[in-house]
Design a protein around this motif. Structure first.
Motif, PDB file in Angstrom:
ATOM      1  N   ARG A 133       0.836  -1.189   0.000  1.00 18.95           N
ATOM      2  CA  ARG A 133       0.000   0.000   0.000  1.00 18.95           C
ATOM      3  C   ARG A 133       0.874   1.244   0.000  1.00 18.95           C
ATOM      4  NH1 ARG A 133      -4.870   1.931   0.612  1.00 18.95           N
ATOM      5  NH2 ARG A 133      -5.937  -0.044   0.884  1.00 18.95           N
ATOM      6  N   HIS A 134       0.532   2.183  -0.871  1.00 24.00           N
ATOM      7  CA  HIS A 134       1.347   3.384  -1.026  1.00 24.00           C
ATOM      8  C   HIS A 134       0.776   4.539  -0.207  1.00 24.00           C
ATOM      9  CE1 HIS A 134       0.936   7.165  -3.406  1.00 24.00           C
ATOM     10  NE2 HIS A 134       2.230   7.207  -3.240  1.00 24.00           N
ATOM     11  N   CYS A 135      -0.558   4.662  -0.210  1.00 22.53           N
ATOM     12  CA  CYS A 135      -1.200   5.694   0.610  1.00 22.53           C
ATOM     13  C   CYS A 135      -2.645   5.279   0.852  1.00 22.53           C
ATOM     14  CB  CYS A 135      -1.137   7.058  -0.081  1.00 22.53           C
ATOM     15  SG  CYS A 135      -2.244   7.203  -1.496  1.00 22.53           S
ATOM     16  N   HIS A 174      -5.301   6.424  -0.271  1.00 20.77           N
ATOM     17  CA  HIS A 174      -6.202   6.606  -1.406  1.00 20.77           C
ATOM     18  C   HIS A 174      -6.030   5.574  -2.518  1.00 20.77           C
ATOM     19  CE1 HIS A 174      -7.253  10.380   0.453  1.00 20.77           C
ATOM     20  NE2 HIS A 174      -5.982  10.720   0.494  1.00 20.77           N
ATOM     21  N   CYS A 175      -5.048   4.698  -2.374  1.00 21.80           N
ATOM     22  CA  CYS A 175      -4.746   3.691  -3.412  1.00 21.80           C
ATOM     23  C   CYS A 175      -5.980   2.853  -3.779  1.00 21.80           C
ATOM     24  CB  CYS A 175      -3.704   2.704  -2.897  1.00 21.80           C
ATOM     25  SG  CYS A 175      -2.037   3.325  -2.873  1.00 21.80           S
ATOM     26  N   LEU A 176      -6.064   2.483  -5.052  1.00 22.96           N
ATOM     27  CA  LEU A 176      -7.039   1.486  -5.466  1.00 22.96           C
ATOM     28  C   LEU A 176      -6.376   0.128  -5.254  1.00 22.96           C
ATOM     29  CD1 LEU A 176      -8.276   2.990  -8.853  1.00 22.96           C
ATOM     30  CD2 LEU A 176      -9.341   3.250  -6.622  1.00 22.96           C
ATOM     31  N   SER A 211      -2.702   0.778  -6.738  1.00 25.05           N
ATOM     32  CA  SER A 211      -2.338   1.651  -7.856  1.00 25.05           C
ATOM     33  C   SER A 211      -3.124   2.954  -7.871  1.00 25.05           C
ATOM     34  CB  SER A 211      -2.519   0.901  -9.168  1.00 25.05           C
ATOM     35  OG  SER A 211      -3.720   0.196  -9.155  1.00 25.05           O
ATOM     36  N   HIS A 212      -2.658   3.825  -8.737  1.00 22.47           N
ATOM     37  CA  HIS A 212      -3.331   5.108  -8.946  1.00 22.47           C
ATOM     38  C   HIS A 212      -3.650   5.307 -10.417  1.00 22.47           C
ATOM     39  CE1 HIS A 212      -3.354   6.917  -5.014  1.00 22.47           C
ATOM     40  NE2 HIS A 212      -2.228   6.267  -4.797  1.00 22.47           N
ATOM     41  N   TYR A 213      -4.879   5.742 -10.655  1.00 20.92           N
ATOM     42  CA  TYR A 213      -5.335   6.019 -12.013  1.00 20.92           C
ATOM     43  C   TYR A 213      -5.831   7.455 -12.084  1.00 20.92           C
ATOM     44  CZ  TYR A 213      -5.228   1.102 -13.319  1.00 20.92           C
ATOM     45  OH  TYR A 213      -4.819  -0.163 -13.611  1.00 20.92           O
TER      46      TYR A 213
HETATM   47 ZN   LIG Z   1      -1.609   5.570  -2.996  1.00 26.41          ZN
END
Ligand SMILES: [Zn+2]
Length: 437
Positions: A159-161, A163-165, A183-185
């Motif tokens: 997990r990066h943050c 808000h990640c999907l 990921s982020h889109y």
């Molecule tokens: Zn993120």
């Protein structure tokens, strides 16, 4: 068309001061942009501030336009007296000794509210709408073409943050989770002007937090984007281009409510009943001309849709295109509607190019902060507007028939080697003539 020899091309390129010409385009279209860059809301502690926001932002814009791969490399490439002077002259500074280090810029971008950059992009787009010469690119002399498409920005194993999907990949046989990706889109709305595509709005596809009932998705992001676009450009006649994902009732409804037109790719699986009705009706309808077939007024839930199909032979290859639209298809507009529907590939190409820039910024720079990521993304969009106007909107440069890479590297060379003065800038501003293809 006259062929330009390589020798002639070299000579011609020598005569052109690429950075000077770039400034000319920038000032012609966006004369207040320097002030806008200077006036973004700055959350930094002002007693430690060494550089104005205009210097920080303009440096990144130049990095993007000259196609430098990373922020680190930018610091190296721009570490020249010429670059420092050129930035100072461009922005009206008398005593600039150094350009900001990439860490200084990234720290600033971590704190900057992305809305500030969105506002600058909005200003640029409004200025473009004011230019009458762009009106010829409207669909059916009326509708501004806006293509929508989502692209991936980054993907991680961890997990990066918040808000990640999150996506889980399961083993087909056992149903066990084999891997998870975070990921982020981003969903982009691009204004299509001939061969140019300008970012007109951006919506990040993101979860509100780690806990959610349903993850965010492209269609929901489009709902938010459409609302904002309508608020910003209330009376602008718009035609939305989208892929088959968009061919569903909520999207038809949004477009109808906003008085927008749409041309969307049409696939059997997306809305089965429209497909079935179209297949039946096209056998009896007489709307056929030169490989084009269409059926108007198909009822679907609360909407009425039209379907157009083109079977065209190009370079001896048979091609089939199918679109769903709320534009009434007629003999006299069928070719234009299909041609515009097909032009959607441009946004996919552009999206891809942008994506590469962003990935480089994030990976090379370890600037994984989500706000900085968004700001880098928006700065690429801003730079892309300027870059395209420079490359295509301008006879002098277009006449060189040089590729994107060549022009970017010429611009970098010029920025690093030639001093530009305030007098030069004033002179350049005076003699301008810009024509579009
Ligand atoms: Zn993120």
């Amino acid at each position: 068309m006259k062929k330009i020899t390589r020798k002639k091309k070299r000579d011609k390129q020598k005569e052109i001061n690429f950075f000077g010409e770039f400034l000319r385009i920038k000032n012609h279209f966006f004369k207040d942009i320097n002030t806008k860059l200077k006036k973004v809301k700055d959350k930094r502690h002002q007693s430690y501030v060494e550089y104005g926001t205009d210097i920080l932002l303009f440096s990144v814009i130049m990095k993007n336009i000259t196609a430098i791969e990373s922020m680190k490399k930018m610091t190296v490439e721009f570490n020249k007296d010429e670059c420092i002077t050129n930035v100072a002259q461009t922005l009206g500074y008398e005593d600039l000794v150094e350009l900001p280090h990439h860490d200084t810029i990234n720290n600033f971008l971590k704190k900057l509210n992305p809305i500030e950059l969105e506002k600058i992009r909005d200003y640029m787009i409004r200025k473009l709408f004011e230019k009458r010469c762009l009106e010829q690119y409207r669909l059916l002399d009326k509708y501004w073409i806006i293509a929508v498409d989502a692209t991936g920005l980054v993907s991680y194993r961890e997990r990066h943050c918040e808000h990640c999907l999150k996506r889980e990949y399961r083993n087909k046989d056992t149903g066990e989770i084999e891997k998870t990706r975070y990921s982020h889109y981003v969903l982009e709305a691009k204004l299509v002007i001939g061969d140019m595509v300008f970012s007109i709005d951006t919506e990040f596809i993101e979860n509100e937090g780690e806990e959610y009932e349903k993850q965010d998705c492209e269609i929901n992001a489009f709902k938010r984007l459409a609302q904002r676009l309508k608020n910003k450009y209330k009376r602008l006649p718009i035609c939305i281009l989208g892929d088959s994902l968009y061919g569903v009732e909520p999207i038809f409804q949004i477009c109808n409510k906003n008085k927008w037109k749409y041309i969307l790719r049409f696939k059997e699986g997306r809305t089965k009943s429209i497909w079935t009705e179209y297949q039946e009706l096209k056998e009896v309808e007489t709307n056929k001309i030169n490989g084009y077939t269409w059926v108007n007024s198909i009822d679907y839930k609360d909407s009425i849709v039209n379907v157009v199909e083109a079977n065209l032979i190009e370079k001896e290859i048979e091609k089939n295109f199918l679109y769903i639209s709320n534009l009434e298809i007629k003999k006299k507009n069928v070719e234009e509607v299909v041609a515009v529907g097909r032009s959607r590939w441009k946004i996919e190409n552009e999206g891809f190019k942008n994506q590469k820039h962003i990935k480089n910024n994030i990976e090379h720079q370890c600037c994984e902060d989500y706000t900085a990521m968004k700001n880098h993304y928006l700065l690429v969009q801003i730079a892309e507007i300027l870059r395209q106007l420079f490359e295509q909107g301008y006879e002098l440069i277009r006449g060189l028939k040089a590729g994107i890479k060549e022009i970017s590297s010429r611009l970098l060379e010029s920025f690093r080697r030639e001093f530009i003065t305030v007098e030069d800038i004033n002179k350049l501003n005076k003699r301008i003539q810009i024509r579009y293809l």
